[in-house]
Write an enzyme that holds these catalytic residues in place. Sequence first.
Site, short mmCIF file in Angstrom:
data_model
loop_
_atom_site.label_atom_id
_atom_site.label_comp_id
_atom_site.label_asym_id
_atom_site.label_seq_id
_atom_site.Cartn_x
_atom_site.Cartn_y
_atom_site.Cartn_z
N HIS A 121 57.64 27.02 29.36
CA HIS A 121 58.46 25.90 29.84
C HIS A 121 57.78 25.36 31.09
CE1 HIS A 121 61.71 26.92 27.08
NE2 HIS A 121 61.58 28.18 27.45
N HIS A 131 55.96 27.38 21.69
CA HIS A 131 56.23 28.76 21.24
C HIS A 131 55.15 29.15 20.25
CE1 HIS A 131 57.90 31.09 17.75
NE2 HIS A 131 58.06 31.96 18.71
N ASN A 133 53.89 32.90 18.02
CA ASN A 133 53.90 34.36 17.83
C ASN A 133 53.18 34.71 16.54
OD1 ASN A 133 55.89 35.62 15.63
ND2 ASN A 133 56.75 33.68 16.34
N ARG A 135 52.40 38.53 14.20
CA ARG A 135 52.81 39.94 14.14
C ARG A 135 52.33 40.58 12.84
NH1 ARG A 135 56.69 36.39 13.30
NH2 ARG A 135 57.77 36.39 11.30
N HIS A 169 49.33 19.37 15.43
CA HIS A 169 49.32 19.54 13.99
C HIS A 169 47.90 19.71 13.45
CE1 HIS A 169 53.54 19.13 13.39
NE2 HIS A 169 53.61 17.83 13.64
N HIS A 200 74.14 23.02 13.60
CA HIS A 200 75.37 22.53 14.23
C HIS A 200 75.16 21.19 14.92
CE1 HIS A 200 73.26 24.60 17.49
NE2 HIS A 200 74.02 23.96 18.37
N GLY A 287 66.15 47.84 19.10
CA GLY A 287 66.02 48.52 20.38
C GLY A 287 64.88 48.01 21.22
#
Length: 304
Positions: A121, A131, A133, A135, A169, A200, A287
């Site tokens: 930010h 953003h 990520n 994995r 892009h 929403h 966790g």
Amino acid sequence: MQRPILPKGLPDDIEVKKATARAWFESLRDQICRSFEALEDELTGPLSDRAPGRFTPKDWQREEGLGGGGRMSMMNGRVFEKVGVHTSTVHGEFSPEFRKQMPGAEEDPRFWASGISLIAHSCNPHVPAVHMNTRMVVTTSQWFGGGADLTPVLDRRRTQDDADTVAFHAALEAACAAHPDVADYPHYKAWCEEYFFLPHRQEPRGIGGIFFDWLHAGEKFDLWAANFAFVQDVGRQFAAVYPDLVRRNFNTPWTEEDREEQLVRRGRYVEFNLLYDRGTIFGLKTGGNVESILSSLPPLVRWP
């Protein structure tokens, strides 16, 4: 997108593959941190009278009885109001509630996961939030997932023909084009647009990018190297294009109205991450480090 049924079975050298993936994620983290600190040094426009920011690394371990841990790298600077570049490698057992959602975990709840996650930010409203990520996850199956998406905070910059959008892009399309046997850019682009959407409010979080999951080798374990090479190129393309976007914009003056618009748009970011984001839910359900998981939230937000 509906979760596929992945083939079960792991290669004999799965431990080597785990170590290789983990080392890459940590190397990419260090590279990005150096690049972002260089941006802090380069600023000459608004806020350049402030001291340049530096990352503060913090290692963490999962609670007793749970395996693994990670490193949080946070920075609050004059270019980046808040940026986190995190890596983690965790292992253990999925809870009964969660194992039904993970391929290969219903019969055997044990898992291993390693990855890198970044959210930035910026102080300047002309610099888009971002953003990224990637994995690797291992149960009785194995797969890669990840992606990157861009969120301009000014409405006049939230268009598909904006120069920043076009460049972002193009970089991700190039990452996919280099690996045609395993990557499907039109599919990953559409998946991103579907995923980063606020039902929403009936609006997208940003201007898109790519999103992929369950990228697996199946019984052709030689494909693991091809999948991993694609994941690496996603990281490399991101590490090249986003600093360029920051440089294009970080010296541009802004108004109080621009700042207000930025804070309101950040509110949409908070809503998505707390209501819908799978990574947030995964971390909290397994966790993970709560401070690291919630570090994706912007430092200042406004709901009018």
